[in-house]
Design a protein around this motif. Structure first.
Motif, PDB file in Angstrom:
ATOM      1  N   ARG A 338       0.683  -1.393  -0.056  1.00 24.54           N
ATOM      2  CA  ARG A 338       0.338  -0.050  -0.121  1.00 24.54           C
ATOM      3  C   ARG A 338       0.910   1.207  -0.217  1.00 24.54           C
ATOM      4  NH1 ARG A 338      -5.179  -0.220  -1.202  1.00 24.54           N
ATOM      5  NH2 ARG A 338      -6.208   0.345   0.322  1.00 24.54           N
ATOM      6  N   LEU A 339       2.053   1.117   0.677  1.00 30.47           N
ATOM      7  CA  LEU A 339       2.824   2.472   1.436  1.00 30.47           C
ATOM      8  C   LEU A 339       3.583   2.642  -0.482  1.00 30.47           C
ATOM      9  CD1 LEU A 339       4.946   1.303   4.189  1.00 30.47           C
ATOM     10  CD2 LEU A 339       4.163   3.575   3.690  1.00 30.47           C
ATOM     11  N   ASP A 340       3.925   0.857  -1.028  1.00 28.35           N
ATOM     12  CA  ASP A 340       4.479   1.214  -2.698  1.00 28.35           C
ATOM     13  C   ASP A 340       3.773   2.066  -3.801  1.00 28.35           C
ATOM     14  OD1 ASP A 340       6.852   0.298  -2.188  1.00 28.35           O
ATOM     15  OD2 ASP A 340       6.273  -1.198  -2.520  1.00 28.35           O
ATOM     16  N   GLU A 341       2.267   2.007  -3.654  1.00 25.91           N
ATOM     17  CA  GLU A 341       0.837   2.443  -4.262  1.00 25.91           C
ATOM     18  C   GLU A 341       0.983   3.984  -3.905  1.00 25.91           C
ATOM     19  OE1 GLU A 341      -2.082  -1.282  -3.854  1.00 25.91           O
ATOM     20  OE2 GLU A 341      -2.595   0.604  -2.806  1.00 25.91           O
ATOM     21  N   LEU A 342       1.952   4.483  -2.771  1.00 21.75           N
ATOM     22  CA  LEU A 342       1.612   5.647  -2.764  1.00 21.75           C
ATOM     23  C   LEU A 342       3.139   6.205  -2.963  1.00 21.75           C
ATOM     24  CD1 LEU A 342       0.367   6.204   1.525  1.00 21.75           C
ATOM     25  CD2 LEU A 342      -0.998   6.594  -0.869  1.00 21.75           C
ATOM     26  N   VAL A 343       4.054   6.195  -2.829  1.00 22.97           N
ATOM     27  CA  VAL A 343       5.134   6.151  -3.725  1.00 22.97           C
ATOM     28  C   VAL A 343       4.988   5.829  -5.614  1.00 22.97           C
ATOM     29  CG1 VAL A 343       7.441   5.505  -4.280  1.00 22.97           C
ATOM     30  CG2 VAL A 343       6.349   5.464  -2.271  1.00 22.97           C
ATOM     31  N   ASP A 344       4.304   5.733  -5.822  1.00 19.77           N
ATOM     32  CA  ASP A 344       3.762   5.638  -7.089  1.00 19.77           C
ATOM     33  C   ASP A 344       2.519   6.797  -7.582  1.00 19.77           C
ATOM     34  OD1 ASP A 344       4.486   3.252  -8.202  1.00 19.77           O
ATOM     35  OD2 ASP A 344       3.370   1.929  -8.037  1.00 19.77           O
ATOM     36  N   LEU A 345       2.194   7.028  -6.467  1.00 16.31           N
ATOM     37  CA  LEU A 345       1.132   8.356  -6.400  1.00 16.31           C
ATOM     38  C   LEU A 345       1.830   9.883  -6.475  1.00 16.31           C
ATOM     39  CD1 LEU A 345      -2.211   7.816  -7.177  1.00 16.31           C
ATOM     40  CD2 LEU A 345      -2.182   9.102  -4.579  1.00 16.31           C
ATOM     41  N   ALA A 346       2.751  10.101  -5.535  1.00 17.20           N
ATOM     42  CA  ALA A 346       3.390  11.130  -5.240  1.00 17.20           C
ATOM     43  C   ALA A 346       4.222  11.179  -6.857  1.00 17.20           C
ATOM     44  CB  ALA A 346       4.330  11.058  -4.524  1.00 17.20           C
ATOM     45  N   ARG A 347       5.111  10.215  -7.239  1.00 19.04           N
ATOM     46  CA  ARG A 347       6.071  10.338  -7.991  1.00 19.04           C
ATOM     47  C   ARG A 347       4.604  11.072  -9.450  1.00 19.04           C
ATOM     48  NH1 ARG A 347       9.303   5.015  -8.076  1.00 19.04           N
ATOM     49  NH2 ARG A 347      11.199   6.094  -6.569  1.00 19.04           N
ATOM     50  N   ALA A 348       3.594   9.668  -9.401  1.00 15.14           N
ATOM     51  CA  ALA A 348       2.926  10.262 -10.847  1.00 15.14           C
ATOM     52  C   ALA A 348       2.487  11.946 -10.727  1.00 15.14           C
ATOM     53  CB  ALA A 348       1.534   9.560 -11.028  1.00 15.14           C
ATOM     54  N   ARG A 349       2.405  12.742  -9.947  1.00  9.88           N
ATOM     55  CA  ARG A 349       2.417  14.236  -9.417  1.00  9.88           C
ATOM     56  C   ARG A 349       3.605  15.018  -9.639  1.00  9.88           C
ATOM     57  NH1 ARG A 349      -1.927  16.478  -9.322  1.00  9.88           N
ATOM     58  NH2 ARG A 349      -3.958  15.439  -9.088  1.00  9.88           N
ATOM     59  N   GLY A 350       4.668  14.323 -10.243  1.00  7.55           N
ATOM     60  CA  GLY A 350       5.670  14.839 -10.370  1.00  7.55           C
ATOM     61  C   GLY A 350       6.825  14.838  -9.371  1.00  7.55           C
ATOM     62  N   ALA A 351       6.935  14.071  -8.666  1.00  3.47           N
ATOM     63  CA  ALA A 351       7.481  13.979  -7.139  1.00  3.47           C
ATOM     64  C   ALA A 351       8.995  13.438  -7.507  1.00  3.47           C
ATOM     65  CB  ALA A 351       7.147  13.661  -6.041  1.00  3.47           C
ATOM     66  N   ALA A 352       9.756  13.854  -7.096  1.00  5.51           N
ATOM     67  CA  ALA A 352      10.614  12.447  -7.039  1.00  5.51           C
ATOM     68  C   ALA A 352      11.012  11.425  -6.444  1.00  5.51           C
ATOM     69  CB  ALA A 352      12.022  13.596  -6.594  1.00  5.51           C
ATOM     70  N   GLY A 353       9.912  11.772  -5.693  1.00 10.22           N
ATOM     71  CA  GLY A 353      10.017   9.967  -4.542  1.00 10.22           C
ATOM     72  C   GLY A 353       9.288  10.379  -3.480  1.00 10.22           C
ATOM     73  N   LEU A 354       9.534   9.283  -2.421  1.00 12.30           N
ATOM     74  CA  LEU A 354       8.119  10.126  -0.979  1.00 12.30           C
ATOM     75  C   LEU A 354       9.059   9.383   0.151  1.00 12.30           C
ATOM     76  CD1 LEU A 354       5.030  11.024   0.262  1.00 12.30           C
ATOM     77  CD2 LEU A 354       4.607   8.075  -0.415  1.00 12.30           C
ATOM     78  N   VAL A 355       9.417  10.245   0.713  1.00 11.76           N
ATOM     79  CA  VAL A 355       9.643   9.371   2.001  1.00 11.76           C
ATOM     80  C   VAL A 355       8.425   9.189   3.059  1.00 11.76           C
ATOM     81  CG1 VAL A 355      11.208   9.758   3.705  1.00 11.76           C
ATOM     82  CG2 VAL A 355      12.033  10.483   1.506  1.00 11.76           C
ATOM     83  N   TRP A 356       8.525   7.923   3.844  1.00 14.06           N
ATOM     84  CA  TRP A 356       7.515   7.344   4.717  1.00 14.06           C
ATOM     85  C   TRP A 356       8.075   7.276   6.269  1.00 14.06           C
ATOM     86  CZ3 TRP A 356       8.158   2.554   5.802  1.00 14.06           C
ATOM     87  CH2 TRP A 356       8.414   1.464   4.822  1.00 14.06           C
ATOM     88  N   MET A 357       7.008   7.699   7.124  1.00 18.86           N
ATOM     89  CA  MET A 357       8.158   7.035   7.983  1.00 18.86           C
ATOM     90  C   MET A 357       6.284   7.140   9.349  1.00 18.86           C
ATOM     91  SD  MET A 357      10.053  10.247  10.232  1.00 18.86           S
ATOM     92  CE  MET A 357       9.134  10.330  11.888  1.00 18.86           C
ATOM     93  N   GLY A 358       6.490   5.658  10.067  1.00 17.20           N
ATOM     94  CA  GLY A 358       5.610   4.577  10.365  1.00 17.20           C
ATOM     95  C   GLY A 358       6.028   5.447  11.348  1.00 17.20           C
TER      96      GLY A 358
END
Ligand code: ASP
Length: 594
Positions: A338-358
């Motif tokens: 599910r986190l990987d889906e969020l990373v893909d979503l961020a990339r699709a909006r032009g971000a280089a990546g997404l850093v997540w922290m649980g």
């Protein structure tokens, strides 16, 4: 009239009454001798009973009835026996004992059944729109739309607005889309353009002294269609003389507040409507049309991240970018997939990546250490950074922090999308709420990615914010506009602005937009001319009716709010429009297809 009352209007109090009903066969059931017909018209359904003993002539007729036949029933209303009442139906306490059943029109087997609440292919629905609109849920939307428009008319009439019609055959009035054009037969080689909006016309009405104008106006925009766009849409077009921004916003807030209370009384509002500048909306919600039914604001983490040992963060700041993030409640243990889906979503909006922290459960974020958090970046972050990130985003134990680093624009777009997605996944938006808000102080100009030049963020007639006009030529990107949007639940509901009413300023803006003096004269001469004959200061706004009805009815598509909409590829499947025209017609117009 072939009927004396609507099917859906009958109640216990009508028992004993002789009625004549007319409508469509919704359903027919044969129970041994008795035949039950659910008869439907605009007002709803009622059960008709045809008894062979009391209606010997009509019983065989009732036996032939099929779905969607149109029939007339003469009979007597009676209370249903205890035990056979239907509490789910408004007319469920009564039935009509038929004396006579007459067929008014037969129907072929319909392509889909009005009496089934099943998903029907939209193309089929549009092809047979006249059957689709018989479905009670569609009829309800048409009725709601009528009440919305009627409310608006009455409200504005009571406030001295005049409804004025403006032409459909006109000249280009740009709103950022392509024009639909209509060839002239009388002037071969010349064309009308359908108005993208009545913008210049309503401004001319201000020059004409109308002072308070509105129109339920059709606008035509040839643009690539998105889910909530149509080639033609309807807006409440409104313009007022001698006003400033807050006068327009106050009127619109009162209109929408009273409209919702009147036509959809169950819906909740945020009152007063929140007001955000465009810059605030972008920083806090990552979009200029935030869904304020829930919080989850975006926090600026740049200060915490500037000296980070994590290069992704510090490099973004060094190159003039930002580090921002938000906290999703209770999502600290979100599965990797599910986190990987969020990373893909961020990339699709032009971000280089997404850093997540649980964040772990049961640990006070103020005492957090990098070892305790679940994050690919944990080993690069200090305890101070982890705590500062948690504190700035308001993350608590068990929450998930999503962080994007990079240029402000793509960071906002990515986080705005992530916020929307998390709001959806977590069901944070109250479905009963219509969270209206105003966003104002947009930029006047935007970079046009295609040409590299400037385009109008709202439209060419927008007044620069006080004090900003001097920079129009020297630094167009810095100029703010006296413009505003009404948004709700993540949708843009209306755009408007205070307008330029002075020739020199209007010409300067048009030149920055890339028009030559000749084009300015040709395309805008009528408006510029009016500015030379005493045009008062004025401003206005234009809420979209289709989208308003969509949000009020809780629908997903504006097509469901329009009687005869077009598909996403701009086709009307019922009429088969657009279609070819005969050569003779083309000849008259001086046109040839090449
Ligand atoms: N003409 C504008 C539009 O259609 C609205 C307005 O500025 O009043 O978007």
């Amino acid at each position: 009239m072939l009927k004396t009352i609507g099917c859906g209007q009958l109640r216990s109090a009508d028992a004993g009454r002789e009625v004549v009903l007319a409508g469509w066969v919704h359903r027919r059931r044969d129970h041994g001798g008795l035949i039950f017909v659910d008869l439907r018209d605009r007002d709803g359904l009622v059960q008709v009973v045809v008894d062979p003993a009391s209606a010997p002539d009509s019983h065989p007729v009732a036996g032939m009835l099929r779905s969607e036949w149109v029939v007339q029933v003469t009979g007597t209303v009676s209370e249903r026996p205890e035990g056979s009442r239907n509490p789910d139906l408004a007319t469920g306490d009564v039935e009509v004992e038929a004396a006579e059943v007459r067929v008014l029109a037969e129907s072929r087997t319909p392509p889909f059944y009005v009496n089934e609440d099943v998903e029907v292919d939209e193309l089929l629905r549009l092809r047979y729109r006249y059957i689709d609109l018989r479905r009670p849920q569609m009829a309800r939307v048409l009725a709601l739309r009528h009440r919305v428009v009627k409310f608006i008319r009455d409200f504005l009439d009571a406030r001295d607005f005049l409804e004025v019609e403006t032409p459909i055959l006109i000249k280009s009035t740009p709103e950022g889309a392509r024009d639909y054009i209509v060839p002239s037969r009388v002037h071969p080689g010349s064309f009308y353009a359908l108005p993208q909006s009545p913008q210049q016309l309503k401004q001319l009405l201000m020059a004409a002294g109308v002072e308070r104008y509105f129109q339920i106006a059709r606008c035509f925009r040839d643009e690539d269609l998105r889910a909530d766009r149509q080639p033609e849409h309807t807006q409440l077009d409104l313009e007022m003389s001698f006003v400033e921004r807050d006068d327009v916003l106050a009127l619109i807030e009162e209109l929408f507040t009273s409209l919702v209370a009147e036509v959809t009384p169950g819906r909740k509002l945020i009152s007063p409507f929140p007001r955000l500048t465009h810059a605030e909306a972008m920083a806090t919600y990552g979009t200029d049309k935030p869904d304020l039914r829930f919080g989850m604001p975006i926090a600026d983490l740049s200060a915490a991240a500037a000296d980070s040992g994590f290069r992704v963060f510090s490099a973004a700041i060094e190159s003039g970018g930002v580090v921002r993030g938000l906290a999703a409640p209770g999502q600290g243990a979100m599965p990797r997939r599910r986190l990987d889906e969020l990373v893909d979503l961020a990339r699709a909006r032009g971000a280089a990546g997404l850093v997540w922290m649980g964040l772990p459960d049961g640990v006070d974020p103020a005492g957090l250490t990098p070892e305790q958090v679940r994050s690919p970046a944990a080993k690069f972050l200090s305890a101070g950074e982890v705590r500062a990130i948690a504190s700035a985003t308001g993350a608590g134990a068990g929450d998930l922090v999503l962080i994007v680093a990079g240029p402000a624009g793509s960071t906002a777009a990515a986080l705005g999308q992530l916020r929307t997605e998390m709001g959806r996944r977590l069901g944070l938006a109250d479905p009963d709420m219509v969270a209206f808000a105003f966003v104002y102080d947009f930029p006047l100009f935007e970079r046009d990615d295609e040409s590299g030049g400037w385009t109008a963020a709202h439209h060419a007639f927008t007044m620069p914010k006080a004090g900003h006009a001097p920079a129009i030529e020297s630094d167009p990107g810095s100029v703010l506009a006296d413009s505003y949007d009404l948004v709700a639940n993540g949708y843009e509901m209306a755009s408007g602005s205070i307008r330029v009413h002075e020739r020199g300023l209007q010409e300067r803006i048009l030149r920055v937009l890339g028009y030559t003096d000749e084009q300015i004269d040709q395309r805008f001469g009528q408006l510029l001319g009016a500015f030379e004959y005493g045009t008062p200061p004025h401003g206005g706004i234009a809420p979209g009716i289709d989208r308003l009805v969509m949000v009020l009815a809780g629908l997903e598509s504006i097509r469901d709010t329009i009687a005869f909409p077009k598909t996403q590829s701009a086709v009307d499947p019922l009429f088969g429009a657009p279609g070819p025209v005969e050569d003779r017609h083309l000849g008259e117009l001086g046109l040839r297809i090449v």
